[in-house]
Write an enzyme that holds these catalytic residues in place. Sequence first.
Site, short mmCIF file in Angstrom:
data_model
loop_
_atom_site.label_atom_id
_atom_site.label_comp_id
_atom_site.label_asym_id
_atom_site.label_seq_id
_atom_site.Cartn_x
_atom_site.Cartn_y
_atom_site.Cartn_z
N ARG A 46 0.85 -1.20 0.00
CA ARG A 46 0.00 0.00 0.00
C ARG A 46 0.88 1.25 0.00
O ARG A 46 0.62 2.22 -0.69
CB ARG A 46 -0.96 0.00 1.22
CG ARG A 46 -1.69 1.32 1.38
CD ARG A 46 -2.96 1.23 2.21
NE ARG A 46 -2.88 0.37 3.36
CZ ARG A 46 -2.23 0.63 4.49
NH1 ARG A 46 -1.57 1.77 4.63
NH2 ARG A 46 -2.23 -0.23 5.48
N TYR A 98 -16.38 16.62 -15.71
CA TYR A 98 -16.94 15.27 -15.70
C TYR A 98 -17.99 15.15 -14.58
O TYR A 98 -17.77 15.65 -13.47
CB TYR A 98 -15.78 14.28 -15.49
CG TYR A 98 -16.23 12.88 -15.19
CD1 TYR A 98 -17.03 12.18 -16.08
CD2 TYR A 98 -15.84 12.24 -14.01
CE1 TYR A 98 -17.45 10.89 -15.80
CE2 TYR A 98 -16.25 10.95 -13.73
CZ TYR A 98 -17.06 10.29 -14.62
OH TYR A 98 -17.48 9.02 -14.35
N ASP A 170 -7.29 18.58 -14.50
CA ASP A 170 -7.62 17.25 -15.00
C ASP A 170 -7.17 17.22 -16.47
O ASP A 170 -7.75 17.89 -17.32
CB ASP A 170 -9.14 17.02 -14.89
CG ASP A 170 -9.57 15.64 -15.36
OD1 ASP A 170 -8.87 15.04 -16.19
OD2 ASP A 170 -10.63 15.17 -14.90
N LYS A 195 -8.59 6.21 -19.53
CA LYS A 195 -8.90 6.72 -20.86
C LYS A 195 -7.69 6.59 -21.79
O LYS A 195 -7.25 5.48 -22.02
CB LYS A 195 -9.40 8.17 -20.72
CG LYS A 195 -10.49 8.33 -19.64
CD LYS A 195 -11.73 7.57 -20.00
CE LYS A 195 -12.82 7.45 -18.97
NZ LYS A 195 -12.74 7.93 -17.64
C1 PLP Z 1 -12.35 13.95 -17.51
C2 PLP Z 1 -12.53 12.84 -16.53
N1 PLP Z 1 -11.98 12.93 -15.30
C3 PLP Z 1 -12.12 11.94 -14.38
C4 PLP Z 1 -12.86 10.80 -14.65
C5 PLP Z 1 -13.01 9.73 -13.61
O1 PLP Z 1 -12.14 8.67 -13.88
P1 PLP Z 1 -12.42 7.12 -13.56
O2 PLP Z 1 -13.62 6.72 -14.36
O3 PLP Z 1 -11.15 6.45 -14.01
O4 PLP Z 1 -12.65 7.00 -12.11
C6 PLP Z 1 -13.44 10.66 -15.91
C7 PLP Z 1 -14.24 9.46 -16.21
O5 PLP Z 1 -14.93 9.37 -17.19
C8 PLP Z 1 -13.28 11.70 -16.86
O6 PLP Z 1 -13.84 11.61 -18.09
#
Ligand code: PLP
Length: 377
Positions: A46, A98, A170, A195
């Site tokens: 961890r 998101y 992000d 992604k």
């Molecule tokens: C721009 C963006 N940030 C964060 C996330 C969250 O990521 P995760 O689905 O890997 O938890 C997503 C998920 O679709 C996303 O599109």
Amino acid sequence: MRLKTRLIHGGIEGDPLTGAVSVPIYQVSTYKQEAIGKHKGYEYSRTGNPTRHALETYIAELEGGARGFAFASGMAALSSVLSLFNKGDHIIVGDDVYGGTYRVVARVFTRLGLEADFVDTGDLAAVERAIRPNTKAIIIESPTNPLLKVTDIAAIAQIARNKGVLLAVDNTFMTPYWQNPLDLGADIVYHSATKYLGGHSDVVAGLVVTKMNELGDELHFVQNAVGGILGPQDSWLLLRGMKTLGVRMEEHEANARAIADWLAERSDISRVLYPGLKSHPGHELNKKQARGFGAMISFDVGSASRAEEVLTKVKYFTLAESLGAVESLIGLPARMTHASIPPERRAELGITDGLIRISVGIEDVEDLIEDLAQALK
Ligand SMILES: Cc1ncc(COP(=O)(O)O)c(C=O)c1O
């Protein structure tokens, strides 16, 4: 080392013990100590694991930061970043992020005493106005999701720095191949590595990089204390996927440009949102702060019923949540990724019921265009 070479030779290469060219999967939870506290750098997985460490070193190098961290999902990554703050602290979050980002802030962390405002980060004056004495961070996406609005990262970083506030970006849509927010002044960059970084729809993961070591120490404390770490198998899958990030992103983008141009010509589509289009209001800004435009496109077909028809008629675009994979994906933000945002708020933002979002894959672009054409008929 140039970017494409760094993608292949960056971070920790192979295994010095055996000469293995790929980093081994250290499927292990604990490590033998020669004496109490005397070990080879790892105590418990961890806290640290060699396969995860190779991935963390690699992403830190690609984003130009001091420290990298790998988590079990993008949401675990963001939740760990949010856990740096205290009850009574205030954060500013982009208003077109998101849906899960909105949800975790509005429905989990505010319950724990964090205060939050959702602001249009394209409006610099509005961001400045939203800063309070207890504001600790600004969290943005650029381009935003699903409206593909471009935020001036360097300008927001300047505002944040002047006020002693952290900026977290992000970078999921752009990846370090196209954009490096830390070079533009951000303190933290994070990804849903599920992604483009993974790229093959086979791993759920999140990555964070801090510009400075001190913030890295704080985040490592949270990572170890909360424990939302990425396992060694998935760390290895990401390492493997990321090696081809450059070639994939080039192909994704070339296809996306062709599709956006084709969509923009059609009279039966009311809005085509793609920063690579010259007509996009964020085109020049995106060009200034990034090396590419990515491969996410949103377009409005006018109504929920027509959107549903398109979604069921496409053959090569897979109807699915997520984005950034080699295969093209299609979705309806209002009913899928952004369903957790209240309908009135979606309407205010412009996330209409007919707004389709596509993640353009790396198939032959002629097939993709033919597929969209028959589905839009
Ligand atoms: C721009 C963006 N940030 C964060 C996330 C969250 O990521 P995760 O689905 O890997 O938890 C997503 C998920 O679709 C996303 O599109």
